[in-house]
Scaffold this active site. Sequence first.
Site, short mmCIF file in Angstrom:
data_model
loop_
_atom_site.label_atom_id
_atom_site.label_comp_id
_atom_site.label_asym_id
_atom_site.label_seq_id
_atom_site.Cartn_x
_atom_site.Cartn_y
_atom_site.Cartn_z
N ASP A 89 -1.45 0.20 -6.75
CA ASP A 89 -2.88 0.44 -6.96
C ASP A 89 -3.45 -0.77 -7.69
O ASP A 89 -3.18 -0.98 -8.88
CB ASP A 89 -3.10 1.70 -7.81
CG ASP A 89 -2.75 2.99 -7.07
OD1 ASP A 89 -2.08 2.92 -6.02
OD2 ASP A 89 -3.13 4.07 -7.56
N LYS A 152 -9.86 3.56 -4.02
CA LYS A 152 -9.65 4.47 -5.16
C LYS A 152 -10.80 4.31 -6.14
O LYS A 152 -11.28 3.20 -6.37
CB LYS A 152 -8.30 4.12 -5.81
CG LYS A 152 -7.98 4.85 -7.11
CD LYS A 152 -6.59 4.45 -7.61
CE LYS A 152 -6.34 4.92 -9.03
NZ LYS A 152 -5.03 4.53 -9.56
N LYS A 181 -8.76 7.81 -2.71
CA LYS A 181 -8.09 8.41 -3.87
C LYS A 181 -9.08 8.64 -5.00
O LYS A 181 -9.79 7.72 -5.41
CB LYS A 181 -6.94 7.51 -4.34
CG LYS A 181 -6.21 8.05 -5.58
CD LYS A 181 -4.99 7.22 -5.93
CE LYS A 181 -4.42 7.59 -7.29
NZ LYS A 181 -3.23 6.79 -7.65
#
Length: 223
Positions: A89, A152, A181
């Site tokens: 991430d 995300k 996300k």
Amino acid sequence: MNIAKLIDHTILKANATKEDVMKVIEEAKEYKFASVCINPTWVKLAAEELAGHDVDVCTVIGFPLGASTTETKAFETKDAIAKGATEVDMVINVGALKDGDDELVEKDIYEVVQAAKGKALVKVIIETCLLTDEEKVRACELSVKAGADFVKTSTGFSTGGATAEDIALMRKTVGPNVGVKASGGVRTREDADKMVAAGASRIGASASVAIVLNDAKDATDNY
């Protein structure tokens, strides 16, 4: 819906001890979460402990500010994968996005995607709380163009977390083939269900056990 398989069970606080991280790993085994999301220093431990379990090892790159260099982010990615990470991430260069330097933002993401190619999923944290809606759309478009697997919402370390409105905007922007996300402030089953209904395909949470058990106690962390 098996909510556990949508959750990255997360511990990213600076003062996390080995005992804290092991607790998260054991919970991930027990509840069969999608992954554990941990700082890079814990990747090797998590990979060893989760061998043979259907739980991915996720770590963070350029975290939490996104202001490290592209070369540093690419190195962090390769190093994490070498130690056993299967998902990364990364945080975008937020300042560059706000400056309108889309070329730098895209290259930053692209180099991480290339470093991870065929070895790890790449999720791109755009830090929605710092962006206008137009900037959120641009960040998502650049992520898709650079080849990211997911976008995300948040690090959980800035001024705000995921909202259903942002998830819906991100989903609309990236279309059906890129993951979205939701992370930051998702603490209850109701929160998680709202995010999924808005278009989230993954949830980042430290209150994962409370979410699965539909239990609001223990759900106090920002992440």
